[in-house]
Structure formats: structure tokens, C-alpha cells
Scaffold this active site. Structure first.
Site, short mmCIF file in Angstrom:
data_model
loop_
_atom_site.label_atom_id
_atom_site.label_comp_id
_atom_site.label_asym_id
_atom_site.label_seq_id
_atom_site.Cartn_x
_atom_site.Cartn_y
_atom_site.Cartn_z
N VAL A 120 -3.38 -7.70 -2.15
CA VAL A 120 -2.71 -8.17 -1.00
C VAL A 120 -3.89 -9.09 -0.38
O VAL A 120 -3.67 -10.32 0.21
CB VAL A 120 -2.31 -7.61 0.09
CG1 VAL A 120 -1.14 -6.57 -0.35
CG2 VAL A 120 -3.51 -6.55 0.72
N GLY B 286 0.75 -1.23 -0.02
CA GLY B 286 -0.22 -0.04 -0.09
C GLY B 286 0.71 1.27 0.08
O GLY B 286 0.76 2.40 0.62
N TYR C 70 -13.07 -1.56 10.57
CA TYR C 70 -11.76 -1.11 10.84
C TYR C 70 -11.17 -1.43 12.13
O TYR C 70 -9.77 -1.80 12.31
CB TYR C 70 -11.81 0.36 10.47
CG TYR C 70 -10.56 1.10 10.27
CD1 TYR C 70 -9.63 0.76 8.86
CD2 TYR C 70 -9.88 1.87 11.23
CE1 TYR C 70 -8.51 1.56 8.79
CE2 TYR C 70 -8.56 2.32 10.92
CZ TYR C 70 -8.03 2.26 9.76
OH TYR C 70 -6.82 2.92 9.61
N LYS D 96 -7.93 -3.63 12.81
CA LYS D 96 -6.59 -3.07 13.48
C LYS D 96 -6.31 -3.70 14.69
O LYS D 96 -4.98 -3.90 15.08
CB LYS D 96 -6.77 -1.50 13.55
CG LYS D 96 -6.72 -0.67 12.07
CD LYS D 96 -5.45 -0.95 11.49
CE LYS D 96 -5.25 -0.24 10.28
NZ LYS D 96 -4.12 -0.51 9.51
N ASN E 194 1.27 -2.40 5.20
CA ASN E 194 0.66 -1.13 5.60
C ASN E 194 -0.41 -1.03 4.63
O ASN E 194 -1.64 -0.33 5.03
CB ASN E 194 1.58 -0.05 5.02
CG ASN E 194 0.95 1.29 4.78
OD1 ASN E 194 0.82 1.84 5.96
ND2 ASN E 194 0.66 1.61 3.66
N SER F 161 -3.59 1.10 14.06
CA SER F 161 -3.88 2.38 14.48
C SER F 161 -4.55 2.59 15.64
O SER F 161 -4.79 1.61 16.25
CB SER F 161 -5.37 2.62 13.36
OG SER F 161 -6.04 3.77 13.71
#
Length: 245
Positions: free
Chosen positions: A62, A10, A153, A157, A88, A140
Site C-alpha cells: 500500500v 492487510g 505507531y 494511528k 486496515n 487503535s
């Protein structure tokens, strides 16, 4: 380290681009992975080379294991074994949980978790056979704190934390390390459209009173990739302006 090659997933823009350029400044060979932004990836390559490194751009989704294996082959053809992998690549599809679809849930977890799995497996032998291999995962602050409208998300993470710590234990026997960087709110394209009142709220809730910069995240990644971090493994390094204080 006896060689100096890294793969940054990324890396066509944002934090990934900043990390790639950081390795370029250190004179490394850099594989700039991207999914669809070919022109942006080419610009990252130019910036890496201008900084003093060598670079190639390699397209690979990916979430596609065959594409990732092909990326590993292309990397070996160009530069040989890999010393550092930076996972990433990421995506967000935000909506409140009640309205979240299975597709929105799956897409985000696939990119963050399956992507890290595929890339790390494809380069696992390189990392454990390197003199001091380094796996560096980008997570994150949302993985720790959660955030409204980001259940997918935050879950992805947070999963990166457990992934990192487990790989650290498995890498230890070879002397390689695995660590995680958890940025706070950083000045990237992802924040460009945040309403001004929300931006001010975020900054006021951050003791240092501002967003972080891409370069500040990249500096930490560069340290974790260096010999100076050789006794650090399994850690989650917060780079968030003190937001958790």
C-alpha cells in the site's frame, strides 16, 4: 446499496481477515489485499467463499502508489466499482523514542498514513459515486492513549482520526460516509508473544477484563458498511472493553 464489493487492505490475517470473512457472510464480493503472505491471503479467500461471498487475493504494497492503482484496476476487472474500502493494513516497529531510527519512524507512518492515502485516492471516485459509499479506517486505542515504545505507531494511528474526519466532510456532499474503528487490545498474532504479566496487567486495566476478539471488531465494521449506519459519519468508534472509562 446497488452493488456489493469491498476492498480490505492487510487482509491476510488478524483483524483484516476477520473483516473480510464478515463481508463474506453478508454475501459480498471481497478483494483480499496482502503485501507478502500469499498463502495466508489464499486462506482468507477460502474462508470468505466458505462464508458465502466471492473473493480474490490481490498483492499490493500500500506504500507503492503504482501497485495500489494496479490493485484498483484488478478489482474493477473482477467485480466492478467498489462500495466499501477498509483501510486496515498496518505494521509496528516498536522501540523507545530515544533509540528509534528514521527508518522505523518512516516505515510505520508510510504504511498507515501513505497507505490510507494511496488506497483512498485510487478508489475515491467509486466511493463517492456509490449509492452509499463507505470508507472505514482501522485505527487503535494507542492513537488516543499513546504507549511507551510506540511513538511512531501512536502518531500514525492518531493521524487516521484527522484523515477520517476530513474525508467525512468531503464525502458528505455525495451521501457517502467515512468512519474509523479504534480497537483496544484484540486477540491476534501481534499479542501472542506478550509476557504473561503484561497480559494480566492489560486485562486488569480493562473494565470487561479480557481481550477483544477479531469477530467483535469485524461486527462493528460490518455495521458501519451497512445501510443502518447511513447517518453516522466522521466518527471514531471505540471497541476496547471500556478501557477509556
Amino acid at each position: 446499496m446497488t452493488s456489493n464489493t469491498c476492498v480490505v487492505t492487510g487482509a491476510s490475517r488478524g483483524i483484516g481477515r476477520g473483516i473480510a470473512v464478515e463481508f463474506g457472510e453478508r454475501g459480498w464480493n471481497v478483494v483480499v489485499n496482502y503485501r507478502q503472505s500469499e498463502d495466508s491471503a489464499a486462506e482468507t479467500v477460502e474462508r470468505v467463499e466458505a462464508a458465502g461471498g466471492e473473493a480474490i487475493a490481490v498483492q499490493a504494497d500500500v506504500t507503492d502508489v503504482e501497485a495500489v492503482e494496479a490493485m484498483a484496476d484488478r478489482t474493477h476487472e473482477a467485480f466492478g466499482p467498489v462500495d466499501v474500502l477498509v483501510n486496515n493494513a498496518g505494521v509496528n516497529q516498536d522501540t523507545f523514542f530515544k533509540e528509534m531510527t528514521h527508518e522505523e519512524w518512516d516505515t510505520v507512518l508510510d504504511v498507515h498514513l501513505d497507505g490510507a492515502f494511496h488506497c483512498t485516492q485510487a478508489l475515491y471516485d467509486d466511493l463517492v459515486e456509490a449509492d452509499e459509499g463507505r470508507l472505514i479506517n482501522i485505527s487503535s486505542i494507542i492513537g488516543k492513549d499513546g504507549n511507551q515504545g510506540q511513538a511512531n505507531y501512536a502518531t500514525a494511528k492518531a493521524g487516521i482520526f484527522g484523515f477520517t474526519r476530513t474525508l467525512a466532510l468531503e464525502f458528505a456532499r455525495s451521501g457517502s460516509t467515512a468512519n474509523c474503528v479504534a480497537p483496544g487490545f484484540v486477540e491476534t498474532d501481534m499479542l501472542a508473544d506478550i509476557p504473561e504479566h503484561i497480559e494480566e496487567a492489560v486485562k486488569s486495566d480493562t473494565p470487561l477484563g479480557r481481550y477483544g476478539t477479531v469477530e467483535e471488531i469485524a461486527d462493528v465494521v460490518g455495521f458501519l458498511a451497512s445501510e443502518k449506519s447511513s447517518f453516522i459519519t466522521g466518527e471514531v468508534i471505540d471497541v476496547n472493553g471500556g478501557k477509556d472509562l
